[in-house]
Design an enzyme around this catalytic site. Structure first.
Site, mmCIF file in Angstrom:
data_model
loop_
_atom_site.group_PDB
_atom_site.id
_atom_site.type_symbol
_atom_site.label_atom_id
_atom_site.label_comp_id
_atom_site.label_asym_id
_atom_site.label_seq_id
_atom_site.Cartn_x
_atom_site.Cartn_y
_atom_site.Cartn_z
ATOM 1 N N PRO A 118 0.727 -1.193 -0.009
ATOM 2 C CA PRO A 118 -0.048 0.113 0.104
ATOM 3 C C PRO A 118 1.030 1.416 -0.124
ATOM 4 O O PRO A 118 1.866 1.320 0.728
ATOM 5 C CB PRO A 118 -0.608 -0.314 1.281
ATOM 6 C CG PRO A 118 -0.829 -1.589 1.489
ATOM 7 C CD PRO A 118 0.385 -2.274 1.309
ATOM 8 N N CYS A 119 0.387 2.215 -0.851
ATOM 9 C CA CYS A 119 1.233 3.544 -1.154
ATOM 10 C C CYS A 119 0.929 4.641 -0.282
ATOM 11 O O CYS A 119 1.747 5.513 -0.320
ATOM 12 C CB CYS A 119 1.344 3.759 -2.391
ATOM 13 S SG CYS A 119 -0.356 4.246 -3.214
ATOM 14 N N GLN A 120 0.087 4.728 0.573
ATOM 15 C CA GLN A 120 -0.236 5.674 1.126
ATOM 16 C C GLN A 120 0.938 6.320 2.201
ATOM 17 O O GLN A 120 1.172 7.584 2.235
ATOM 18 C CB GLN A 120 -1.383 5.565 2.275
ATOM 19 C CG GLN A 120 -2.574 5.405 1.226
ATOM 20 C CD GLN A 120 -3.114 3.883 0.980
ATOM 21 O OE1 GLN A 120 -2.119 3.289 1.054
ATOM 22 N NE2 GLN A 120 -4.176 3.744 0.627
#
Length: 420
Positions: A118-120
């Protein structure tokens, strides 16, 4: 050729590999709704392959239940979807389940590992809201779980996808750590920022695509050629029925127009049904703002600024930053602006360009901007579906990446066979 997909989401990256003839050994995804979407897509590909696509259509039309759909799918395919979080506590169980499926599918080794955490935690916006640069966010360290899969399965090649912010997070130290761990696991790695627009996707969407290969193999980062075309974003929208805000068409028909872009890139086919053309409600004040934003673009090719709105429409005290909070998806441009998961919260940044409709884009329109084919069905409520779409890798981009890797991989395999 086979692959394992980690942090698989709704399967945008995986779709590109399936369309190039790769066999999925496993998709690992912690979100329940995204996992259901993956199961549905697995069913689509299997039923299409055995000539029973009508069963999938029956499911879309709600003529058969989910349980009935699943009854047609072999266990090894259903078991390839692992709805589980990747962590120190679960990884041994995940390895065991993948090992079992590897045997059932008749493979002795893994060819490719794909996916990205996940890139958040790496996003510029995320770090701007965190005075500590999210240095203590556990998502910053999920790449270590990815590397554990590299060490355990020793795939020949891997594809690691993420946002450009991963390159500068922690003043660049985070990315050095990522590549360092991959090198220690036995891989040569190279990363580039690629734009989905260069692959034929009608969206400006930049992503870091890191490709690695085992050090005992002769491999190089592919040279991707920029796709030239004259299509416009309106080619994604004009065959879809007009909607008012809050209206939805779960199963319906298209308009008669069949834009060439949809044909060329296999987004819509003759046998497709229109599904999930769902729009969200818009309150009276936002409706007025949407109307002004559409007019400002369609008549003057200008973006409306929040501090330019009439006083009665300004409700936020902040009139000095985030002034482009209302943004039209411009049909007369070659590319949309980047679609992100925030679309699940509101549609202000993705206003439909038709002045008669005055709404944000629908679920199906968002999926098309991401280049998902119309036969791709997303499971879950509207918010969950928008999140899946916003987080995805565009399948058209993924297909081009997989195609280039496949060509090189087959040459590599052929040369090794000749040597033996």
């Amino acid at each position: 050729m086979n692959y394992i997909d980690l942090f698989a989401g709704a399967g945008g990256l995986s779709e590109g590999f399936v369309q190039n003839g790769f066999t999925p050994i496993a998709h690992v995804e912690m979100d329940m709704h995204a996992s259901r979407t993956l199961q549905t897509r697995i069913a689509y590909h299997y039923l299409k392959r055995i000539g029973k696509g009508d069963i999938y259509r029956q499911y879309l039309c709600q003529e058969i239940t989910r349980e009935q759909l699943d009854s047609y799918i072999p266990d090894e395919l259903k078991q390839s979807i692992l709805n589980i979080e990747i962590s120190d506590h679960t990884i041994e169980d995940i390895f065991n389940r993948i090992d079992q499926n590897l045997i059932k599918l008749g493979f002795s080794s893994v060819d490719f590992l794909i996916g990205g955490p996940p890139c958040q935690a790496y996003s510029l916006v995320g770090r701007a809201r965190d005075p500590y640069g999210k240095e203590n966010d556990p998502r910053n360290y999920l790449y270590r779980q990815y590397v554990k899969f590299l060490s355990y399965y020793q795939p020949k090649v891997f594809v690691f996808e993420n946002v450009p912010g991963i390159l500068t997070a922690g003043k660049g130290q985070l990315f050095q750590d990522v590549t360092g761990y991959m090198n220690e696991a036995g891989y040569q790695v190279e990363a580039k920022i690629l734009n989905a627009a260069d692959f034929g996707v009608l969206q400006n969407r930049k992503r870091v695509i890191l490709i690695g290969w085992r050090k005992d193999l002769t491999f190089t980062y592919p040279n991707f050629k920029v796709v030239e075309h004259s299509y416009l974003v309106e080619d994604l929208l004009k065959d879809l029925p007009a909607l008012k805000a809050g209206e939805k068409i779960m199963i319906g028909n298209y308009r008669h127009e069949y834009p060439d872009y949809l044909k060329e890139y296999d987004i819509r086919n003759e046998e497709d049904l229109l599904t999930q053309h769902i729009s969200r409600n818009v309150n009276g004040r936002d409706r007025e703002i949407y109307h002004l934003a559409i007019q400002e673009w369609n008549r003057n090719q200008k973006r409306i600024r929040y501090n330019q709105l009439p006083d009665n429409l300004i409700t936020h005290r902040n009139v000095e930053s985030f002034l482009d909070r209302f943004k039209v998806v411009c049909g007369d441009l070659a590319h949309s602006h980047t679609l992100v998961a925030h679309i699940s919260k509101d549609g202000h940044y993705y206003i439909h360009p038709d002045e008669k409709q005055i709404r944000s884009i629908s679920v199906r329109e968002a999926a098309r901007i991401q280049s998902f084919p119309d036969n791709y069905f997303f499971e879950g409520h509207r918010t969950a579906v928008f999140t899946q779409i916003g987080n995805a890798v565009p399948p058209i981009m993924a297909k081009s990446i997989a195609k280039s890797l496949k060509e090189q991989f087959l040459k590599l395999t052929e040369s090794q066979y000749l040597e033996v």
